[in-house]
Scaffold this active site. Structure first.
Site, short mmCIF file in Angstrom:
data_model
loop_
_atom_site.label_atom_id
_atom_site.label_comp_id
_atom_site.label_asym_id
_atom_site.label_seq_id
_atom_site.Cartn_x
_atom_site.Cartn_y
_atom_site.Cartn_z
N LYS A 146 0.86 -1.19 0.00
CA LYS A 146 0.00 0.00 0.00
C LYS A 146 0.89 1.24 0.00
CE LYS A 146 -3.14 2.64 2.98
NZ LYS A 146 -3.76 2.71 4.32
N ASP A 174 -2.52 10.65 3.13
CA ASP A 174 -3.92 10.28 3.30
C ASP A 174 -4.63 11.30 4.17
OD1 ASP A 174 -6.35 9.02 3.54
OD2 ASP A 174 -5.66 7.59 5.06
N LYS A 184 -9.87 13.31 7.92
CA LYS A 184 -9.35 12.99 9.25
C LYS A 184 -9.29 14.24 10.11
CE LYS A 184 -6.27 9.28 7.64
NZ LYS A 184 -6.75 8.19 8.51
N ASP A 191 1.56 6.55 5.57
CA ASP A 191 0.59 5.60 5.05
C ASP A 191 1.11 4.86 3.83
OD1 ASP A 191 -1.84 4.43 5.60
OD2 ASP A 191 -3.00 5.76 4.33
N GLU A 220 -9.50 3.88 2.30
CA GLU A 220 -9.03 3.94 0.92
C GLU A 220 -7.96 2.91 0.59
OE1 GLU A 220 -5.62 5.11 2.79
OE2 GLU A 220 -7.66 5.74 3.28
N ARG A 259 -7.73 -0.24 1.27
CA ARG A 259 -8.29 -1.49 0.75
C ARG A 259 -8.82 -1.32 -0.68
NH1 ARG A 259 -12.32 -1.49 5.72
NH2 ARG A 259 -10.48 -0.41 6.50
#
Length: 487
Positions: free
Chosen positions: A256, A261, A268, A279, A340, A342
């Site tokens: 990933k 993010d 967030k 991330d 996001e 996944r």
């Protein structure tokens, strides 16, 4: 830095830093000259030498060489974590030293339940990772180490262990550097450039970069649902390590790579959002592992897939409630745009099918839920194959980059049911968040043996401490264990 094995220390060299170990009950100073080994017992009685784990006591120069003693606690038989603290003390001494040579008196020091070769390997690895210092975006750069020669004074023939320790440290530090870079530098395009540079540096690495237009043509609607909100174009980065014959099935790593993010429309909280540059640490660990493999050159084939994108809240960003079609053909109702990872991973996992993989591991800072459940020490391991899960756990234990088994039961699948799509991208509540995320990914891995590592707690702990470089060690050991033994 040059690493050498030697049976005895050279005290004639004036530009030499000698490091020995001392515990409450014993010490590893037999190679020291009589002028020092005798007084050490007296100084210990007078409590002038600290045996506390990791404490450093400087001694007088002997024949022009500086001597330091590092405490090992109760004895010279230490645990794995204690060896890590000892190695950190060696790294600190090395970074401060002006000596060109460093000699470590290793005879006598050992890790309970581990071989002498293992001790050498980890001491080399952890000393080099302990010496890592980030300065890439600082105006003042760290001074170069004065030490150019690292000698291990031991009766153990451990040259292979040294080479493995060095390669692991280099890979871990590659992952840490990528993780620590700011998100305006480490973009998906930057990661693609690093992959190309890796291929330029090693003949057995080949890199392909898949751009957004091609991803759209392949039907990667889940990936594009995330990437389209950013002005930075997403990349699917594919690196091939060729170490075996073309007929040998590759093992596939999927990382990933969310280089930042925000959470998207499901934005967030601002507190701590700067840490969302981490991330992409799953992708960073894949880069580090590929670097280590290229250095070690094992006889195995590996494909690394990095799903690199930004998750931003622009006017083009995906909305909660949108339904998209993944590369697999499954439709997905997106109820939370902060789930996001996944989404980009499910298309990357579908893409992995084309390589007819022997096994697939995805690595992701996927959920905050795993941090609540496991803290910052182990990584969570999910798998659709019990044997593979056991192999990953054993690899982590043997290399001391540990993970913990988690369930992947059908009971959790109902939470992903949607009245508007084949599945939704989040579960129906906070409970079991890491498990429902893994359950979602499992829907796209029906055609091969697969495991998922949720590393959100292990990839970094605080912004001040930075990226850890995990799980480069676990991934490397897992892959090395897959190399056929010589007949």
């Amino acid at each position: 830095m040059q690493f050498k094995l030697s049976a005895a220390a050279d005290f004639a060299a004036s530009d030499n830093l000698i490091i020995g170990f001392i515990g409450k009950e014993d010490n590893a100073v037999s190679e020291l000259p009589d002028a020092l080994s005798g007084p050490i017992a007296q100084w210990r009685t007078a409590q002038l030498i600290s045996t506390k784990l990791g404490d450093v006591t400087p001694l007088l120069q002997a024949d022009g060489a500086q001597v330091l003693l590092i405490g090992t606690g109760d004895s010279l038989s230490v645990s794995e974590n204690q060896l890590k603290k000892v190695s950190a003390a060696i790294a600190q001494a090395m970074t401060k030293s002006k000596a060109s040579a460093l000699s470590v008196l290793l005879n006598g020091l050992h890790v309970s339940g581990r071989s002498a070769e293992w001790t050498v390997q980890k001491l080399v690895e952890w000393t080099l990772t302990g010496a890592y210092r980030y300065d890439t975006t600082k105006s003042e750069k760290n001074a170069e180490f004065a030490t150019t020669q690292f000698r291990l004074i031991t009766d153990t023939d451990a040259q292979d262990a040294i080479e493995l320790g060095k390669a692991l440290a280099h890979g871990v530090n590659v992952a840490r550097e990528l993780g620590n870079l700011p998100p305006n530098v480490c973009t998906p395009t930057y990661l693609a450039e690093q992959a190309q540079q890796l291929a330029d540096r090693y003949d057995n690495i080949q890199t392909d970069i898949i751009e957004e237009a091609e991803m759209e043509a392949m039907g990667m609607g889940a990936f594009m649902a995330v990437s389209k909100g950013s002005d930075e174009p997403g990349k699917l980065i594919v690196m091939h390590y060729h170490g075996a014959g073309s007929d040998d099935q590759p093992h596939v790593l999927v990382g990933k790579g969310l280089t930042f993010d925000t959470g998207g429309i499901s934005i967030k909280p601002s507190a701590g959002m700067d840490e969302m540059k981490y991330d992409m640490c799953g992708a960073a660990s894949v880069f580090g592992t590929m670097s280590t493999l290229a250095e070690l050159q094992p006889k195995i084939n590996v494909v690394a897939i990095v799903a690199a994108a930004e998750n931003m809240p622009s006017a083009r960003a995906t909305r909660p409630g949108d339904v998209v079609t993944s590369m697999s053909g499954k439709t997905i109702e997106i109820l939370n745009t902060d789930a996001e990872g996944r989404l980009v991973l499910c298309d990357a996992l579908t893409y992995a099918e084309r390589f007819n993989p022997a096994s697939v591991i995805d690595i992701a800072t996927l959920t905050g839920a795993v941090v609540v459940g496991l803290g910052h020490h182990p990584m969570a391991v999910y798998s659709n194959d019990d044997n593979m899960q056991a192999e990953i756990l054993e690899a982590g234990k043997s290399i001391w980059d540990r993970a913990w088994p988690m369930p992947l039961w059908d009971d959790y699948r109902d939470e992903l049911d949607s009245p508007y799509a084949d599945l939704r991208n989040i579960g129906q509540g906070r409970a079991g968040g890491s498990i429902t995320a893994a359950t979602y990914l499992a829907e796209f891995t029906k055609h091969y043996t697969w495991s998922h590592l949720d590393i959100a707690g292990a990839a970094w702990t605080t912004a001040k401490e930075g990226a850890t470089g995990r799980p480069v060690g676990l991934l490397t050991q897992y892959l090395l264990n897959k190399v056929p033994s010589a007949s």
